[in-house]
Design an enzyme around this catalytic site. Sequence first.
Site, short mmCIF file in Angstrom:
data_model
loop_
_atom_site.label_atom_id
_atom_site.label_comp_id
_atom_site.label_asym_id
_atom_site.label_seq_id
_atom_site.Cartn_x
_atom_site.Cartn_y
_atom_site.Cartn_z
N TYR A 1 10.11 -4.02 2.51
CA TYR A 1 8.67 -3.74 2.34
C TYR A 1 7.85 -4.68 3.22
O TYR A 1 6.95 -4.25 3.94
CB TYR A 1 8.30 -3.89 0.87
CG TYR A 1 6.90 -3.45 0.51
CD1 TYR A 1 6.60 -2.10 0.39
CD2 TYR A 1 5.89 -4.38 0.27
CE1 TYR A 1 5.31 -1.69 0.04
CE2 TYR A 1 4.60 -3.98 -0.07
CZ TYR A 1 4.33 -2.63 -0.18
OH TYR A 1 3.05 -2.22 -0.51
N LYS B 1 5.60 -3.43 6.31
CA LYS B 1 4.13 -3.58 6.25
C LYS B 1 3.63 -4.51 7.35
O LYS B 1 2.53 -4.32 7.88
CB LYS B 1 3.72 -4.08 4.87
CG LYS B 1 3.97 -3.06 3.74
CD LYS B 1 3.20 -1.77 3.96
CE LYS B 1 3.29 -0.82 2.78
NZ LYS B 1 2.50 0.40 2.96
#
Length: 265
Positions: A156, A160
Amino acid sequence: MAGKLEGKAAVITGAGSGIGRAIALRFAREGAAVTVADLDAAGGETTVAQVEADGGRARFVACDVADSAAVRTTIDAAAAAFGRLDILVNNAGIGVTGRAEDLSIEDWNRVIAVDLSGVFYGAKYAIPHLRRAGGGAIINVSSAFGIVAAPEVPAYCAAKGGVIMLTRQLAVDYAREGIRVNALCPGYVATDMGGRRAALPPRQRDAANARREANAALQPIGRQAHPDEIAAAALYLASDESSFVVGAALCVDGGETISFPHLFG
Ligand code: NAP
């Protein structure tokens, strides 16, 4: 009074829930015709029904943003249905928890495919339509975790962080054509990203919810955001109010990324 997005058409991925739904409702209220693109048909149709009940225009398209062909079809269909495309919000995202040694290769690949490649596919296929409309806005939903690292979410954080850099790169290539590309970095937002937690056994779910509340309390603002607070920032980036904002990573994070979490009191 004319809305800030009157006459515009927008595609919002992951708009069947949470932040994406709040953005869809906000954009439609400001006059945009909205395409709700999501894996979750029930959630997507609910968003459409809510927009229509509010007097707006919306349609649902089932789409997995990790599937480049599906993204292309979705964007082309959205532009055809409303006669134009002015705004793309790459919002769909997932997270899988686990330290590097425990995270499966499949989970790593899926998170990168949805959270990073999905953003590239969206931009790639939307840009020709935005150019045809005379310019437009792409808003990529990153995260505070694209800026500061968090425990046990390697894929993640990597995805991101990549979204922020991809945003800057696209902004460089397309700003002169009137296509502004910006990223939004929310902090903790009270959504169903936790809905995924609904599938967990109750004790694990409650622990995850408690951990989330406790983390949010450490943000300078001391609470989670309401999805509408993220939608307000998305509206700013989509509208002419942000006409000179290019390649920004706008933190809407209650101060999460500005300070080490000191104890109060
Ligand atoms: P959410 O409530 O889980 O909503 C995400 C929506 O995206 C769901 O409807 C989900 O459908 C859909 N989706 C998931 N994978 C998809 C795919 N491959 N293709 C199309 N749609 C897909 O999440 P949220 O909290 O609103 O998060 C929205 C965005 O904000 C994400 O990018 C997230 O990383 C980011 N963000 C959230 C927070 C937060 O605290 N909530 C903080 C920072 C950043 P299913 O239900 O079928 O999976």
